[in-house]
Design a protein around this motif. Structure first.
Motif, PDB file in Angstrom:
ATOM      1  N   THR A 101     -37.446   6.730 -57.249  1.00  0.00           N
ATOM      2  CA  THR A 101     -37.208   7.485 -58.489  1.00  0.00           C
ATOM      3  C   THR A 101     -35.869   8.202 -58.333  1.00  0.00           C
ATOM      4  OG1 THR A 101     -38.580   9.255 -57.601  1.00  0.00           O
ATOM      5  CG2 THR A 101     -39.608   7.729 -59.148  1.00  0.00           C
ATOM      6  N   GLY A 102     -34.808   7.452 -58.529  1.00  0.00           N
ATOM      7  CA  GLY A 102     -33.483   7.915 -58.167  1.00  0.00           C
ATOM      8  C   GLY A 102     -32.937   9.084 -58.948  1.00  0.00           C
ATOM      9  N   TRP A 103     -33.609   9.465 -60.055  1.00  0.00           N
ATOM     10  CA  TRP A 103     -33.103  10.565 -60.851  1.00  0.00           C
ATOM     11  C   TRP A 103     -33.743  11.890 -60.452  1.00  0.00           C
ATOM     12  CZ3 TRP A 103     -36.294   6.672 -62.262  1.00  0.00           C
ATOM     13  CH2 TRP A 103     -37.599   7.026 -62.622  1.00  0.00           C
ATOM     14  N   LYS A 104     -34.717  11.841 -59.524  1.00  0.00           N
ATOM     15  CA  LYS A 104     -35.426  13.048 -59.128  1.00  0.00           C
ATOM     16  C   LYS A 104     -35.026  13.502 -57.721  1.00  0.00           C
ATOM     17  CE  LYS A 104     -39.654  12.462 -61.822  1.00  0.00           C
ATOM     18  NZ  LYS A 104     -41.135  12.382 -61.759  1.00  0.00           N
ATOM     19  N   ILE A 105     -35.086  14.797 -57.529  1.00  0.00           N
ATOM     20  CA  ILE A 105     -34.948  15.367 -56.195  1.00  0.00           C
ATOM     21  C   ILE A 105     -36.360  15.678 -55.699  1.00  0.00           C
ATOM     22  CG2 ILE A 105     -34.194  17.363 -54.871  1.00  0.00           C
ATOM     23  CD1 ILE A 105     -31.809  15.803 -55.521  1.00  0.00           C
ATOM     24  N   ARG A 106     -36.749  15.051 -54.629  1.00  0.00           N
ATOM     25  CA  ARG A 106     -38.076  15.303 -54.040  1.00  0.00           C
ATOM     26  C   ARG A 106     -37.879  16.005 -52.706  1.00  0.00           C
ATOM     27  NH1 ARG A 106     -41.855  12.675 -57.043  1.00  0.00           N
ATOM     28  NH2 ARG A 106     -41.291  10.739 -58.073  1.00  0.00           N
ATOM     29  N   VAL A 107     -38.759  16.963 -52.410  1.00  0.00           N
ATOM     30  CA  VAL A 107     -38.584  17.754 -51.190  1.00  0.00           C
ATOM     31  C   VAL A 107     -39.740  17.617 -50.217  1.00  0.00           C
ATOM     32  CG1 VAL A 107     -37.081  19.400 -52.363  1.00  0.00           C
ATOM     33  CG2 VAL A 107     -39.551  19.838 -52.249  1.00  0.00           C
ATOM     34  N   ILE A 108     -40.763  16.852 -50.558  1.00  0.00           N
ATOM     35  CA  ILE A 108     -41.927  16.698 -49.697  1.00  0.00           C
ATOM     36  C   ILE A 108     -41.882  15.324 -49.046  1.00  0.00           C
ATOM     37  CG2 ILE A 108     -44.437  16.649 -49.603  1.00  0.00           C
ATOM     38  CD1 ILE A 108     -44.426  18.479 -52.046  1.00  0.00           C
ATOM     39  N   TYR A 109     -42.086  15.276 -47.742  1.00  0.00           N
ATOM     40  CA  TYR A 109     -41.858  14.025 -47.028  1.00  0.00           C
ATOM     41  C   TYR A 109     -42.797  12.911 -47.495  1.00  0.00           C
ATOM     42  CZ  TYR A 109     -45.941  14.606 -43.963  1.00  0.00           C
ATOM     43  OH  TYR A 109     -47.208  14.734 -43.473  1.00  0.00           O
ATOM     44  N   SER A 110     -44.010  13.247 -47.926  1.00  0.00           N
ATOM     45  CA  SER A 110     -44.965  12.220 -48.335  1.00  0.00           C
ATOM     46  C   SER A 110     -44.551  11.518 -49.632  1.00  0.00           C
ATOM     47  CB  SER A 110     -46.353  12.821 -48.496  1.00  0.00           C
ATOM     48  OG  SER A 110     -46.351  13.849 -49.467  1.00  0.00           O
ATOM     49  N   GLU A 111     -43.581  12.069 -50.328  1.00  0.00           N
ATOM     50  CA  GLU A 111     -43.133  11.467 -51.587  1.00  0.00           C
ATOM     51  C   GLU A 111     -42.051  10.413 -51.374  1.00  0.00           C
ATOM     52  OE1 GLU A 111     -42.142  15.233 -53.509  1.00  0.00           O
ATOM     53  OE2 GLU A 111     -43.795  14.905 -54.911  1.00  0.00           O
ATOM     54  N   TYR A 112     -41.568  10.273 -50.162  1.00  0.00           N
ATOM     55  CA  TYR A 112     -40.528   9.295 -49.868  1.00  0.00           C
ATOM     56  C   TYR A 112     -41.149   8.006 -49.353  1.00  0.00           C
ATOM     57  CZ  TYR A 112     -36.796  12.522 -50.857  1.00  0.00           C
ATOM     58  OH  TYR A 112     -35.935  13.365 -51.511  1.00  0.00           O
ATOM     59  N   GLU A 113     -40.604   6.890 -49.832  1.00  0.00           N
ATOM     60  CA  GLU A 113     -41.204   5.587 -49.563  1.00  0.00           C
ATOM     61  C   GLU A 113     -40.684   4.926 -48.292  1.00  0.00           C
ATOM     62  OE1 GLU A 113     -40.001   5.074 -53.898  1.00  0.00           O
ATOM     63  OE2 GLU A 113     -41.142   3.259 -53.471  1.00  0.00           O
ATOM     64  N   TYR A 114     -39.415   5.158 -48.003  1.00  0.00           N
ATOM     65  CA  TYR A 114     -38.784   4.450 -46.893  1.00  0.00           C
ATOM     66  C   TYR A 114     -38.152   5.445 -45.923  1.00  0.00           C
ATOM     67  CZ  TYR A 114     -39.296   0.666 -50.221  1.00  0.00           C
ATOM     68  OH  TYR A 114     -39.810  -0.237 -51.119  1.00  0.00           O
ATOM     69  N   TRP A 115     -38.237   5.086 -44.644  1.00  0.00           N
ATOM     70  CA  TRP A 115     -37.743   5.986 -43.592  1.00  0.00           C
ATOM     71  C   TRP A 115     -36.960   5.223 -42.546  1.00  0.00           C
ATOM     72  CZ3 TRP A 115     -38.460  11.236 -43.680  1.00  0.00           C
ATOM     73  CH2 TRP A 115     -39.361  11.722 -44.638  1.00  0.00           C
ATOM     74  N   GLY A 116     -35.973   5.912 -41.997  1.00  0.00           N
ATOM     75  CA  GLY A 116     -35.303   5.388 -40.827  1.00  0.00           C
ATOM     76  C   GLY A 116     -36.085   5.742 -39.577  1.00  0.00           C
ATOM     77  N   GLN A 117     -35.554   5.324 -38.439  1.00  0.00           N
ATOM     78  CA  GLN A 117     -36.247   5.534 -37.180  1.00  0.00           C
ATOM     79  C   GLN A 117     -35.971   6.912 -36.581  1.00  0.00           C
ATOM     80  OE1 GLN A 117     -33.378   4.054 -37.464  1.00  0.00           O
ATOM     81  NE2 GLN A 117     -32.133   4.842 -35.768  1.00  0.00           N
TER      82      GLN A 117
END
Length: 125
Positions: A101-117
């Motif tokens: 959801t590229g137009w939103k700023i999310r601050v909670i880690y569970s709301e992010y779909e992809y992660w680096g190592q």
């Protein structure tokens, strides 16, 4: 699907600077909101900074505001974090994260779909 790879961590003395980079795969990088999180030993993963897909809006946690700068280059599929005036309490593993959801700023880690190592940042006193 987005693959994220962080680089640039290391050991630095208090007051020093480091720059982190996150390389993203895929051709739709500009449609993703991006963020940097960090996790210190025994603590929760917390937001450091975030940016919308276009780069028009940013967010910084109070603990890094004025010291860290988030930026992105959509042409090169990269996200950066410039960290200045580093403090020992900045020591943590730093993670790059992406949310579709590229137009939103999310601050909670569970709301992010992809992660680096993750990449380790250690600030000595």
């Amino acid at each position: 699907q987005v693959k994220l790879v962080e680089s640039g961590g290391g050991l630095v003395q208090a007051g020093g600077s480091l720059s982190l980079s996150c390389a993203a795969s895929g051709r739709t990088f500009s449609t993703y909101s991006m963020a940097w999180f960090r996790q210190a030993p025994g603590k929760e993963r917390v937001i450091v900074a975030a940016m919308t897909g276009s780069g028009s809006r940013t967010f910084y946690s109070d603990s890094v505001k004025g010291r860290f700068t988030i930026s992105r280059d959509n042409a090169k599929n990269t996200l950066s974090l410039q960290m200045n005036s580093l403090k020992p309490e900045d020591t943590a593993v730093y993670y790059c994260a992406a949310d579709s959801t590229g137009w939103k700023i999310r601050v909670i880690y569970s709301e992010y779909e992809y992660w680096g190592q993750g990449t380790q940042v250690t600030v000595s006193s």
